[in-house]
Design a protein around this motif. Sequence first.
Motif, mmCIF file in Angstrom:
data_model
loop_
_atom_site.group_PDB
_atom_site.id
_atom_site.type_symbol
_atom_site.label_atom_id
_atom_site.label_comp_id
_atom_site.label_asym_id
_atom_site.label_seq_id
_atom_site.Cartn_x
_atom_site.Cartn_y
_atom_site.Cartn_z
ATOM 1 N N ASP A 90 129.208 115.179 -60.378
ATOM 2 C CA ASP A 90 128.394 114.058 -60.879
ATOM 3 C C ASP A 90 127.753 113.343 -59.686
ATOM 4 N N SER A 91 128.608 112.887 -58.746
ATOM 5 C CA SER A 91 128.101 112.218 -57.539
ATOM 6 C C SER A 91 129.096 112.480 -56.408
ATOM 7 N N THR A 92 128.609 112.910 -55.268
ATOM 8 C CA THR A 92 129.521 113.158 -54.132
ATOM 9 C C THR A 92 130.191 111.847 -53.704
ATOM 10 N N ASN A 93 129.487 110.706 -53.863
ATOM 11 C CA ASN A 93 130.103 109.413 -53.505
ATOM 12 C C ASN A 93 131.294 109.121 -54.405
ATOM 13 N N THR A 94 131.132 109.347 -55.716
ATOM 14 C CA THR A 94 132.224 109.080 -56.661
ATOM 15 C C THR A 94 133.413 109.978 -56.339
ATOM 16 N N CYS A 114 124.355 120.308 -56.012
ATOM 17 C CA CYS A 114 123.653 119.680 -57.145
ATOM 18 C C CYS A 114 124.454 118.464 -57.597
ATOM 19 N N GLN A 115 123.784 117.403 -58.046
ATOM 20 C CA GLN A 115 124.478 116.263 -58.631
ATOM 21 C C GLN A 115 123.909 116.003 -60.027
ATOM 22 N N THR A 116 124.802 115.754 -60.969
ATOM 23 C CA THR A 116 124.316 115.460 -62.321
ATOM 24 C C THR A 116 124.142 113.953 -62.532
ATOM 25 N N GLY A 118 123.557 111.592 -59.586
ATOM 26 C CA GLY A 118 123.343 111.084 -58.226
ATOM 27 C C GLY A 118 122.955 109.604 -58.282
ATOM 28 N N LYS A 119 123.586 108.792 -57.433
ATOM 29 C CA LYS A 119 123.329 107.347 -57.460
ATOM 30 C C LYS A 119 122.455 106.920 -56.287
ATOM 31 N N GLY A 120 121.492 106.044 -56.569
ATOM 32 C CA GLY A 120 120.661 105.481 -55.513
ATOM 33 C C GLY A 120 121.005 104.015 -55.323
ATOM 34 N N ARG A 121 120.280 103.350 -54.449
ATOM 35 C CA ARG A 121 120.525 101.921 -54.240
ATOM 36 C C ARG A 121 119.985 101.135 -55.434
ATOM 37 N N ARG A 122 120.464 99.905 -55.555
ATOM 38 C CA ARG A 122 120.026 98.987 -56.613
ATOM 39 C C ARG A 122 120.144 99.597 -58.013
ATOM 40 N N SER A 125 118.906 105.919 -60.051
ATOM 41 C CA SER A 125 119.511 107.247 -59.945
ATOM 42 C C SER A 125 118.833 107.984 -58.786
ATOM 43 N N PHE A 126 119.497 109.009 -58.306
ATOM 44 C CA PHE A 126 118.916 109.796 -57.209
ATOM 45 C C PHE A 126 118.764 111.235 -57.691
ATOM 46 N N LEU A 127 117.520 111.677 -57.753
ATOM 47 C CA LEU A 127 117.200 113.020 -58.231
ATOM 48 C C LEU A 127 117.910 114.057 -57.358
ATOM 49 N N MET A 185 106.580 109.807 -45.661
ATOM 50 C CA MET A 185 107.050 110.075 -47.025
ATOM 51 C C MET A 185 108.569 110.124 -47.001
ATOM 52 N N LYS A 186 109.208 109.595 -48.044
ATOM 53 C CA LYS A 186 110.679 109.522 -48.047
ATOM 54 C C LYS A 186 111.294 110.905 -48.275
ATOM 55 N N ILE A 187 112.156 111.298 -47.342
ATOM 56 C CA ILE A 187 112.849 112.583 -47.495
ATOM 57 C C ILE A 187 114.364 112.390 -47.602
ATOM 58 N N CYS A 188 114.832 111.161 -47.446
ATOM 59 C CA CYS A 188 116.278 110.950 -47.476
ATOM 60 C C CYS A 188 116.605 109.502 -47.814
ATOM 61 N N GLY A 189 117.649 109.332 -48.596
ATOM 62 C CA GLY A 189 118.151 107.989 -48.896
ATOM 63 C C GLY A 189 119.628 107.907 -48.557
ATOM 64 N N ILE A 190 120.077 106.695 -48.260
ATOM 65 C CA ILE A 190 121.473 106.486 -47.880
ATOM 66 C C ILE A 190 122.063 105.396 -48.780
ATOM 67 N N LEU A 191 123.215 105.672 -49.343
ATOM 68 C CA LEU A 191 123.909 104.680 -50.172
ATOM 69 C C LEU A 191 125.347 104.563 -49.675
ATOM 70 N N GLY A 209 126.978 107.785 -48.375
ATOM 71 C CA GLY A 209 126.335 108.847 -49.149
ATOM 72 C C GLY A 209 124.929 109.106 -48.630
ATOM 73 N N ILE A 210 124.635 110.361 -48.409
ATOM 74 C CA ILE A 210 123.327 110.726 -47.849
ATOM 75 C C ILE A 210 122.714 111.818 -48.735
ATOM 76 N N GLY A 211 121.507 111.577 -49.200
ATOM 77 C CA GLY A 211 120.814 112.591 -50.002
ATOM 78 C C GLY A 211 119.551 112.999 -49.270
ATOM 79 N N ILE A 212 119.454 114.283 -48.929
ATOM 80 C CA ILE A 212 118.274 114.735 -48.174
ATOM 81 C C ILE A 212 117.498 115.761 -49.004
HETATM 82 C C1 BTN Z 1 118.579 105.594 -52.171
HETATM 83 O O1 BTN Z 1 117.601 105.992 -51.536
HETATM 84 O O2 BTN Z 1 118.447 104.812 -53.122
HETATM 85 C C2 BTN Z 1 119.947 106.084 -51.775
HETATM 86 C C3 BTN Z 1 120.196 107.460 -52.296
HETATM 87 C C4 BTN Z 1 121.542 108.023 -51.902
HETATM 88 C C5 BTN Z 1 121.788 109.376 -52.527
HETATM 89 C C6 BTN Z 1 123.040 110.030 -52.028
HETATM 90 S S1 BTN Z 1 123.135 111.721 -52.514
HETATM 91 C C7 BTN Z 1 124.757 111.810 -51.968
HETATM 92 C C8 BTN Z 1 125.427 110.525 -52.369
HETATM 93 N N1 BTN Z 1 125.927 110.607 -53.730
HETATM 94 C C9 BTN Z 1 125.293 109.781 -54.550
HETATM 95 O O3 BTN Z 1 125.526 109.672 -55.771
HETATM 96 N N2 BTN Z 1 124.366 109.088 -53.878
HETATM 97 C C10 BTN Z 1 124.354 109.426 -52.474
#
Ligand code: BTN
Length: 336
Positions: A90-94, A114-116, A118-122, A125-127, A185-191, A209-212
């Motif tokens: 579901d999420s590597t962070n969880t 793959c994440q089903t 994935g969580k983003g900030r605020r 969701s994170f695709l 262009m955004k290629i990575c987010g960190i939560l 958590g890092i999604g690239i």
């Molecule tokens: C953002 O840009 O809002 C932060 C995105 C963070 C995504 C990563 S993917 C790995 C880890 N697991 C999650 O559910 N979220 C972070």
Amino acid sequence: MPSVKDRFLSMLINSSDYISGESASKALGVSRAAVNSAVMSLRSDGYGIDSSTNRGYLLTNRPDRLDNGSIGAFLPGERMDRITVLPVVDSTNTYCKDLARKGAPSGTVVISDCQTGGKGRRGRSFLSPSGVGLYFSYLMRPDSGIERISEITCWTAVAVCEAIRDCYGLDSEIKWVNDILMNRMKICGILTEASFEAESGTVDSLVIGIGINVNEKRSDFPEELESIASSISIENGGKTFMRSELAAALIKRLDALASSWPGSHDDYLDSYRSHCITTGNRIAAYTTVAGESEARTGEAVSIGSDFSLEVRFDGCDEITSLKSGEVSVRGLYGYT
Ligand code: BTN
């Protein structure tokens, strides 16, 4: 202990010459039949392995797979002991937070193809489609109070840029506070998610958590992200990049970060400042007041020593320090 298949794959990746069946079975401490069955299983995963009666085995084709063997090939043997690689989660962070609750040590890593969920900030969701991205969580148990946690997120942004450079030789940029961009262009987010000890206010565990976006194509992104999100591949002419190498480079950089926390503050700050493209730009800073989003425009002047964004708002002479978490910042001309 990694499986025979994983260890043999690491050997094949690190060898430019044929490896004889006999030397493989000796090095792995298993029978020739076990080596044979590892070869068959690797072939069914898409690895091209040439076998020649007198010479042995040679890796001829390496697909872009995230598996223990291909990540372990770029790390010291015992490092894989604290790394979990999953096909889907579901999420590597969880998952990582769960390991943290069960007492997992600092340096524990969870990686998924793959994440089903994935969580983003605020709360976004994170695709996280399968086979193209790197979804990665790192458990750290820093010896610090709540107030310095956001700094670790900024150090992480530096570590991500350095890891991308280490393994692909490519430059990336930081949009304050912790989005990683390539060609703006955004290629990575960190939560980063923390768990605190309520009484002392100290951090019990921190899951970074890092999604690239590595090998996504344009069509992998929904229309609403078209002008914001991209992938390393798109920004580099559609080339395919090996995610396992990036995962290993990231682990090395985060291990270095964890062991140099908090002493290397000045080095990370210098590097953050040199990667950050928010400064020098006109920006809009959004805060939420009583449920309503308010925007103020101004010029992002510099990054403070606590990684805050120093802004001169329009109509103001003095500089305001923005802390991450309080505001979200967008460039007035494009995403930066
Ligand atoms: C953002 O840009 O809002 C932060 C995105 C963070 C995504 C990563 S993917 C790995 C880890 N697991 C999650 O559910 N979220 C972070």
